[in-house]
Design a protein around this motif. Structure first.
Motif, PDB file in Angstrom:
ATOM      1  N   ASP A   1       0.827  -1.201   0.000  1.00 31.30           N
ATOM      2  CA  ASP A   1       0.000   0.000   0.000  1.00 31.30           C
ATOM      3  C   ASP A   1       0.864   1.255   0.000  1.00 31.30           C
ATOM      4  OD1 ASP A   1      -2.983  -0.811   0.468  1.00 31.30           O
ATOM      5  OD2 ASP A   1      -1.844  -2.066   1.857  1.00 31.30           O
ATOM      6  N   SER A   2       0.325   2.327  -0.582  1.00 27.53           N
ATOM      7  CA  SER A   2       0.980   3.626  -0.566  1.00 27.53           C
ATOM      8  C   SER A   2      -0.025   4.652  -0.052  1.00 27.53           C
ATOM      9  CB  SER A   2       1.451   4.021  -1.969  1.00 27.53           C
ATOM     10  OG  SER A   2       2.189   5.220  -1.931  1.00 27.53           O
ATOM     11  N   VAL A   3       0.403   5.488   0.897  1.00 30.28           N
ATOM     12  CA  VAL A   3      -0.491   6.464   1.498  1.00 30.28           C
ATOM     13  C   VAL A   3       0.117   7.863   1.352  1.00 30.28           C
ATOM     14  CG1 VAL A   3      -1.352   4.778   3.160  1.00 30.28           C
ATOM     15  CG2 VAL A   3       0.571   6.263   3.797  1.00 30.28           C
ATOM     16  N   SER A   4      -0.620   8.871   1.749  1.00 33.96           N
ATOM     17  CA  SER A   4      -0.119  10.245   1.755  1.00 33.96           C
ATOM     18  C   SER A   4       0.883  10.421   2.893  1.00 33.96           C
ATOM     19  CB  SER A   4      -1.278  11.227   1.923  1.00 33.96           C
ATOM     20  OG  SER A   4      -0.819  12.491   2.349  1.00 33.96           O
ATOM     21  N   ASP A   5       1.826  11.339   2.709  1.00 35.02           N
ATOM     22  CA  ASP A   5       2.816  11.559   3.766  1.00 35.02           C
ATOM     23  C   ASP A   5       2.266  12.390   4.925  1.00 35.02           C
ATOM     24  OD1 ASP A   5       2.664  13.972   2.475  1.00 35.02           O
ATOM     25  OD2 ASP A   5       4.817  14.264   2.264  1.00 35.02           O
ATOM     26  N   VAL A   6       0.971  12.740   4.882  1.00 33.24           N
ATOM     27  CA  VAL A   6       0.342  13.427   6.006  1.00 33.24           C
ATOM     28  C   VAL A   6      -0.785  12.593   6.624  1.00 33.24           C
ATOM     29  CG1 VAL A   6       0.918  15.723   5.169  1.00 33.24           C
ATOM     30  CG2 VAL A   6      -1.241  14.681   4.471  1.00 33.24           C
ATOM     31  N   LEU A   7      -0.970  11.359   6.150  1.00 31.15           N
ATOM     32  CA  LEU A   7      -2.012  10.494   6.698  1.00 31.15           C
ATOM     33  C   LEU A   7      -1.717  10.161   8.158  1.00 31.15           C
ATOM     34  CD1 LEU A   7      -4.548   8.655   5.984  1.00 31.15           C
ATOM     35  CD2 LEU A   7      -2.875   6.802   5.793  1.00 31.15           C
ATOM     36  N   ILE A   8      -2.735  10.245   9.013  1.00 29.72           N
ATOM     37  CA  ILE A   8      -2.548   9.868  10.416  1.00 29.72           C
ATOM     38  C   ILE A   8      -3.520   8.755  10.837  1.00 29.72           C
ATOM     39  CG2 ILE A   8      -1.622  12.109  11.100  1.00 29.72           C
ATOM     40  CD1 ILE A   8      -4.373  12.803  12.217  1.00 29.72           C
ATOM     41  N   ASP A   9      -4.489   8.434   9.989  1.00 29.02           N
ATOM     42  CA  ASP A   9      -5.455   7.382  10.305  1.00 29.02           C
ATOM     43  C   ASP A   9      -5.174   6.165   9.416  1.00 29.02           C
ATOM     44  OD1 ASP A   9      -7.536   5.762  10.961  1.00 29.02           O
ATOM     45  OD2 ASP A   9      -9.125   7.105  10.269  1.00 29.02           O
ATOM     46  N   PHE A  10      -4.576   5.140  10.020  1.00 25.89           N
ATOM     47  CA  PHE A  10      -4.215   3.931   9.269  1.00 25.89           C
ATOM     48  C   PHE A  10      -5.252   2.823   9.459  1.00 25.89           C
ATOM     49  CE2 PHE A  10      -0.253   6.197   9.746  1.00 25.89           C
ATOM     50  CZ  PHE A  10       0.424   5.952   8.569  1.00 25.89           C
ATOM     51  N   GLY A  11      -6.418   3.189   9.980  1.00 18.98           N
ATOM     52  CA  GLY A  11      -7.410   2.183  10.336  1.00 18.98           C
ATOM     53  C   GLY A  11      -7.824   1.280   9.197  1.00 18.98           C
ATOM     54  N   GLU A  12      -8.127   1.842   8.031  1.00 17.26           N
ATOM     55  CA  GLU A  12      -8.604   1.037   6.901  1.00 17.26           C
ATOM     56  C   GLU A  12      -7.570  -0.003   6.477  1.00 17.26           C
ATOM     57  OE1 GLU A  12      -9.960   1.609   2.228  1.00 17.26           O
ATOM     58  OE2 GLU A  12      -9.844   3.359   3.558  1.00 17.26           O
ATOM     59  N   ILE A  13      -6.317   0.430   6.351  1.00 18.45           N
ATOM     60  CA  ILE A  13      -5.253  -0.498   5.944  1.00 18.45           C
ATOM     61  C   ILE A  13      -5.050  -1.570   7.011  1.00 18.45           C
ATOM     62  CG2 ILE A  13      -2.761  -0.698   5.576  1.00 18.45           C
ATOM     63  CD1 ILE A  13      -2.862   1.984   4.150  1.00 18.45           C
ATOM     64  N   LEU A  14      -5.029  -1.176   8.268  1.00 16.77           N
ATOM     65  CA  LEU A  14      -4.725  -2.130   9.342  1.00 16.77           C
ATOM     66  C   LEU A  14      -5.835  -3.155   9.541  1.00 16.77           C
ATOM     67  CD1 LEU A  14      -2.982   0.151  11.988  1.00 16.77           C
ATOM     68  CD2 LEU A  14      -1.935  -1.518  10.446  1.00 16.77           C
ATOM     69  N   ARG A  15      -7.084  -2.760   9.339  1.00 18.06           N
ATOM     70  CA  ARG A  15      -8.166  -3.748   9.460  1.00 18.06           C
ATOM     71  C   ARG A  15      -8.029  -4.828   8.392  1.00 18.06           C
ATOM     72  NH1 ARG A  15     -11.003   0.683  11.794  1.00 18.06           N
ATOM     73  NH2 ARG A  15     -11.280   1.730   9.800  1.00 18.06           N
ATOM     74  N   ARG A  16      -7.609  -4.417   7.203  1.00 20.41           N
ATOM     75  CA  ARG A  16      -7.378  -5.397   6.138  1.00 20.41           C
ATOM     76  C   ARG A  16      -6.157  -6.255   6.439  1.00 20.41           C
ATOM     77  NH1 ARG A  16      -4.569  -3.853   1.850  1.00 20.41           N
ATOM     78  NH2 ARG A  16      -5.373  -1.716   1.962  1.00 20.41           N
ATOM     79  N   VAL A  17      -5.102  -5.610   6.938  1.00 21.46           N
ATOM     80  CA  VAL A  17      -3.872  -6.341   7.278  1.00 21.46           C
ATOM     81  C   VAL A  17      -4.142  -7.377   8.368  1.00 21.46           C
ATOM     82  CG1 VAL A  17      -1.660  -6.059   8.475  1.00 21.46           C
ATOM     83  CG2 VAL A  17      -2.231  -4.573   6.550  1.00 21.46           C
ATOM     84  N   LYS A  18      -4.949  -7.001   9.336  1.00 24.45           N
ATOM     85  CA  LYS A  18      -5.264  -7.929  10.428  1.00 24.45           C
ATOM     86  C   LYS A  18      -5.942  -9.194   9.900  1.00 24.45           C
ATOM     87  CE  LYS A  18      -7.547  -8.086  14.941  1.00 24.45           C
ATOM     88  NZ  LYS A  18      -8.332  -7.301  15.939  1.00 24.45           N
ATOM     89  N   GLN A  19      -6.804  -9.047   8.905  1.00 25.04           N
ATOM     90  CA  GLN A  19      -7.482 -10.209   8.322  1.00 25.04           C
ATOM     91  C   GLN A  19      -6.516 -11.089   7.530  1.00 25.04           C
ATOM     92  OE1 GLN A  19     -10.621  -8.441   5.994  1.00 25.04           O
ATOM     93  NE2 GLN A  19     -11.958  -8.100   7.771  1.00 25.04           N
ATOM     94  N   GLN A  20      -5.403 -10.500   7.068  1.00 30.49           N
ATOM     95  CA  GLN A  20      -4.446 -11.253   6.260  1.00 30.49           C
ATOM     96  C   GLN A  20      -3.446 -12.036   7.107  1.00 30.49           C
ATOM     97  OE1 GLN A  20      -3.119  -7.791   4.071  1.00 30.49           O
ATOM     98  NE2 GLN A  20      -4.201  -8.427   2.210  1.00 30.49           N
ATOM     99  N   ASP A  21      -3.545 -11.894   8.441  1.00 31.59           N
ATOM    100  CA  ASP A  21      -2.723 -12.674   9.361  1.00 31.59           C
ATOM    101  C   ASP A  21      -1.226 -12.528   9.044  1.00 31.59           C
ATOM    102  OD1 ASP A  21      -2.232 -14.391  11.488  1.00 31.59           O
ATOM    103  OD2 ASP A  21      -2.268 -16.172  10.213  1.00 31.59           O
ATOM    104  N   VAL A  22      -0.735 -11.294   9.042  1.00 27.35           N
ATOM    105  CA  VAL A  22       0.667 -11.053   8.714  1.00 27.35           C
ATOM    106  C   VAL A  22       1.537 -11.128   9.961  1.00 27.35           C
ATOM    107  CG1 VAL A  22       0.031  -9.589   6.766  1.00 27.35           C
ATOM    108  CG2 VAL A  22       0.523  -8.542   8.983  1.00 27.35           C
ATOM    109  N   ASP A  23       2.817 -11.371   9.742  1.00 24.49           N
ATOM    110  CA  ASP A  23       3.788 -11.445  10.840  1.00 24.49           C
ATOM    111  C   ASP A  23       4.475 -10.098  11.076  1.00 24.49           C
ATOM    112  OD1 ASP A  23       3.518 -14.336  11.108  1.00 24.49           O
ATOM    113  OD2 ASP A  23       4.608 -14.455   9.206  1.00 24.49           O
TER     114      ASP A  23
END
Length: 385
Positions: A206-228
């Motif tokens: 994923d690529s985000v803006s350099d001023v983004l402070i809310d990573f919720g959308e990406i992290l909810r998806r990442v959590k479902q992908q069971d990453v290390d």
């Protein structure tokens, strides 16, 4: 009358003490020589930029205690601080202002994008530029003889970090996120390549803006992908937000970063317990392995009472090596100072400083840290020969 006479004597005494404390001798003709500093002195990276500027200031204070004359005049260095707010366009305006101010050299910028933005302007004026933090390969591959860096190149650093994360942390499924900047994209791309070479699977990119402070959308998806592990290519302030979001959303993966300056007390304070478990690779050797570290830390804290970042010692050494080049060149001509920098070997706080033909450090080191119980613990140091 007696009071006025006493006050005049007192003022003369204070002036005499000040002159002797800087190594000046009564009767010396003093020439002030300006060194420029460009970096983020306001905005989200204000604390980081000010820490670097303070370190350069401390180096200048120390150098001014050692008498040095040119053409019969005692040289007194001073630092001209300029705020670029981490904005490349503003950096270009600042670089023009520093040229107009007649600086003999510039410390900065404080990230790769801004350093690159200033580099051609300073090169056209033959003014040497030493960045204490820039790790993007492109910075010194532009062909300018005036461009130098204090730290190694980020994609070379990823060779060590990628292997460590896969082989030592046993991370097999990795999510990679960058903040869209040239640095963020470069370091994330290289880390992903090395991780794959060692057998890991990059499950998302994923690529985000350099001023983004809310990573919720990406992290909810990442959590479902069971990453290390979640690798983030971006700056320190965003990394703190990402770490806190991972804790809040109960993402169990390791947070991994490289060359973004988070190793230091500021990140631990701003991030709190969410910092624990984070893995960060930074330029150089650990503080406690640096010769003269205790004295530097004591002097820095006494003078500024300010935070020290992993990159702070490199700004201190950048200023010192620039002034050493002035002495070695025995000249205030920026072109001659740049030539001296290509030949110099200087024993600094961070080790022996010498540059190759491209302006890169000859033997850069990289250290991998882990945050444990609100402390950064060095895990492994690698040095490129």
């Amino acid at each position: 009358m007696h009071f006025l006479k006493y006050r005049r004597m007192l003022m003369l005494g204070v002036l005499s003490l000040a002159l002797h404390s800087t190594g000046a001798v009564a009767g010396d003709e003093i020439q002030t020589v300006t060194i420029g500093f460009v970096g983020a002195l306001s905005g989200v990276s204000e604390s980081f930029g000010k820490s670097l500027a303070n370190a350069a200031e401390l180096a200048i204070v120390e150098a001014n205690r050692i008498p040095f004359k040119l053409d019969g005049k005692r040289i007194q260095f001073r630092l001209l601080r300029m705020d670029d707010r981490n904005d490349a366009e503003r950096t270009q305006r600042v670089a023009h202002a520093l040229v107009q101010a007649g600086v003999v050299g510039v410390i900065g910028g404080t990230n790769s994008n801004t350093s690159i933005a200033a580099s051609k302007i300073l090169a056209d004026a033959d003014i040497p530029q030493i960045s204490p933090t820039s790790s993007l390969r492109r910075y010194t591959e532009q062909g300018f003889r005036t461009t130098f860096r204090m730290v190694g190149i980020d994609d070379e650093a990823c060779i060590y970090l990628g292997e460590y994360v896969v082989k030592e942390l046993h991370a097999q499924r990795i999510a990679v996120v960058d903040n869209g900047t040239a640095f963020g994209v470069s370091v994330s791309t290289r880390f992903a390549e090395v991780a794959r070479e060692h057998g890991a699977v990059v499950v998302s990119r994923d690529s985000v803006s350099d001023v983004l402070i809310d990573f919720g959308e990406i992290l909810r998806r990442v959590k479902q992908q069971d990453v290390d592990a979640v690798f983030f290519g971006g700056y320190s302030a965003q990394t703190s937000m990402l770490a806190q979001s991972m804790l809040r959303l109960d993402v169990k993966a390791r947070l991994v970063t490289s060359m973004n300056g988070i190793v230091g007390s500021s990140f631990l304070i701003s991030t709190g317990v969410a910092a624990n478990g984070a893995v960060a690779q930074e330029a150089g050797i650990p503080f406690n392995k640096m010769p003269g570290w205790k004295k530097f830390e004591a002097d820095f804290n006494q003078r500024f009472d300010f935070q020290v970042y992993s990159m702070t010692p490199y700004a201190y050494d950048a200023a010192h090596v620039l002034m050493a080049a002035v002495r070695q060149a025995n000249s205030l001509n920026p072109r001659k100072i740049a030539s001296a920098l290509h030949e110099i070997s200087f024993k600094g706080l961070t080790g022996t400083i010498a540059f190759d033909a491209g302006g890169n450090p000859r033997s850069p080191s990289y250290t991998i840290y882990e945050a444990q119980n609100q402390k950064w613990m060095a895990q492994r140091t690698n040095t490129t020969r």
